[in-house]
Design an enzyme around this catalytic site. Structure first.
Site, PDB file in Angstrom:
ATOM      1  N   GLY A  99       0.835  -1.206   0.000  1.00 42.38           N
ATOM      2  CA  GLY A  99       0.000   0.000   0.000  1.00 42.38           C
ATOM      3  C   GLY A  99       0.861   1.244   0.000  1.00 42.38           C
ATOM      4  N   ASN A 100       0.265   2.376   0.299  1.00 42.04           N
ATOM      5  CA  ASN A 100       1.049   3.615   0.415  1.00 42.04           C
ATOM      6  C   ASN A 100       0.421   4.510   1.485  1.00 42.04           C
ATOM      7  OD1 ASN A 100      -0.900   5.525  -0.926  1.00 42.04           O
ATOM      8  ND2 ASN A 100      -0.604   4.051  -2.581  1.00 42.04           N
ATOM      9  N   ARG A 101       1.044   5.649   1.733  1.00 41.12           N
ATOM     10  CA  ARG A 101       0.654   6.472   2.887  1.00 41.12           C
ATOM     11  C   ARG A 101      -0.476   7.463   2.598  1.00 41.12           C
ATOM     12  NH1 ARG A 101       4.700   5.466   6.558  1.00 41.12           N
ATOM     13  NH2 ARG A 101       6.726   5.039   5.633  1.00 41.12           N
ATOM     14  N   SER A 102      -1.119   7.368   1.444  1.00 46.22           N
ATOM     15  CA  SER A 102      -2.204   8.310   1.155  1.00 46.22           C
ATOM     16  C   SER A 102      -3.331   8.147   2.172  1.00 46.22           C
ATOM     17  CB  SER A 102      -2.741   8.045  -0.251  1.00 46.22           C
ATOM     18  OG  SER A 102      -3.947   8.735  -0.430  1.00 46.22           O
TER      19      SER A 102
ATOM     20  N   ALA B 206      -3.994   7.625  -4.915  1.00 49.38           N
ATOM     21  CA  ALA B 206      -2.601   7.186  -5.097  1.00 49.38           C
ATOM     22  C   ALA B 206      -2.665   5.699  -5.461  1.00 49.38           C
ATOM     23  CB  ALA B 206      -1.821   7.417  -3.818  1.00 49.38           C
TER      24      ALA B 206
END
Ligand code: CTP
Length: 399
Positions: A207-210, A275
């Site tokens: 995943g990512n930090r969005s 994102a």
């Protein structure tokens, strides 16, 4: 303004007399006007005056003592095309910003589904006070359109900013709201927000930090201006206030792709602020992967580029907006994305800028158009950035 239904909220300020003139102007222009007055407003101007001018009963209490019935704040909010609060005192503004609802006007604000416009009136120091500044920002972020006060002579004898706008001026803003750039009357919009999670096994993902905040705030501003918003969101803790926004929850880039393809057709405006993961694991294990005492490799394959696909199939009416998060050669890279994905605009966040990017309350953006023109903005709260983005896009949507 024939057929337009305006709910006018009047609060306790010496400038309340100006709302009588405003009612005349609105009624003369063909609008139907219903009025809510707070108790303090009735000290400055009588409900009878307002009732005669509007041709409608004026509401002052949550409960009607004569009929023994509740004055339904829900019904009033549902009835209106626009809830216009003028004059709005510092007290009412503060209560609106913090969700206090101890009178009919505030109850109606909290339950109103229509766009809300507010014209403040107060002394210059009250207007400048950091609490009022913060409250105005909170209301702006919630999608309330603020008609900033004029500068001039004040009832206190002082002179400065805080004076209620003249009735003609407020009338023009209402007229603009219905007929010019501020209103997005039922325009279909598709927005994506948040990260995507690409499963590795049943418990792990890439995943990512969005956080999704930026896309959620844009959705709120557009909905507050009357747009019909569909929000396709990856996993996010961000909250929506406007329940007219249709939220579709997805997890992976593939799910987001499917939902976007399904809902893009009627959309006049598409904003891809999500994102989206560029890669996903080639194989997803159906059982939890066990620890081994050896190196582990995960093969990644590209996800489908949703924005590029939307760009390929874009109709002549559609306005397509992408986001770019860059760390170097920002403008150049963003322009390349705009061209390759056939976008109309790209919103650039540079990670070099302090206060921009993921996980912050603030953002700093530049908007780049097809013509190569770059519009820069300063660091602002994400709700304010959302207003800037929507304001910027308005002229393209009215064509
Ligand atoms: N996007 C998309 N589908 C993907 C990947 C990205 O729709 N599979 C969209 C994002 O929502 C965003 C824009 O494309 O609006 C970002 O472009 P992208 O090329 O993905 O940017 P980066 O991921 O930052 O690319 P790069 O790593 O090349 O900088």
């Amino acid at each position: 303004m024939k057929g337009k239904r305006i709910l006018l909220g009047v609060t306790g300020s010496i400038a309340a007399y100006k709302s009588a003139v405003l009612v005349r102007l609105l009624v003369k222009a063909g609008a139907e006007v219903k009025i809510i007055m707070t108790r303090d407003a009735c000290e400055f101007i009588t409900p009878l005056t307002m009732s005669v001018l509007s041709g409608n009963q004026v509401y002052t209490e949550s409960f009607n003592r004569e009929t023994g019935k509740w004055n339904s704040h829900i019904e009033l909010g549902m009835w209106a095309d626009l809830f216009l609060i003028t004059p709005a005192t510092a007290n009412t503004i503060a209560k609106m910003a913090s969700g206090i609802c101890d009178n009919l006007l505030l109850e109606t604000y909290l339950s109103a589904r229509c766009p809300v416009m507010l014209a403040p009136a107060m002394d210059l120091d009250m207007w400048k006070h950091q609490t009022t500044v913060k409250n105005i920002r909170l209301l702006t972020e919630a999608g309330v359109k603020i008609l900033s006060p004029d500068s001039g002579e004040l009832a206190s004898g002082l002179s400065g900013e805080g004076r209620l706008r003249e009735p003609e001026d407020i009338f023009n803003s209402v007229n603009d709201f219905f007929f010019s750039h501020f209103s997005l009357n039922n325009l279909d919009v598709l927005i994506t927000a948040g990260p995507t999670y690409e499963a590795i096994d049943p418990v792990r993902f890439i995943g990512n930090r969005s956080t999704g905040t930026m896309g959620y705030r844009i959705a709120e501003v557009l909905a507050a201006r009357g747009a019909r918003v569909t929000l396709v969101s990856g996993p996010s803790e961000a909250k929506l206030q406007n329940d007219r926004i249709k939220k579709i929850e997805v997890e992976s880039a593939d799910e987001m792709y499917d939902q976007c393809m399904q809902h893009a057709g009627p959309a006049r405006l598409i904003i891809m602020s999500a994102a989206v993961s560029d890669y996903k694991p080639q194989d997803v294990s159906s059982v939890k992967i066990k620890k081994e005492n050896s190196e582990k490799e995960i093969s990644l394959i590209p996800t489908k580029d949703i924005l590029a696909e939307l760009g390929k199939n874009k109709s002549a009416e559609q306005v397509l907006v992408g986001f770019a998060l860059e760390t170097n050669n920002e403008i150049e890279n963003a322009k390349l994305k705009l061209k390759n994905k056939n976008l109309d605009f790209i919103v650039l966040n540079s990670l070099k800028d302090q206060g921009a990017g993921f996980g912050t309350q603030t953002n700093k953006i530049s908007i780049i158009g097809k013509d190569g023109k770059v519009t820069d903005y300063t660091v602002k709260m994400k709700g304010e950035v959302a207003v800037d983005i929507v304001d910027f896009l308005m002229p393209s949507l009215k064509k």
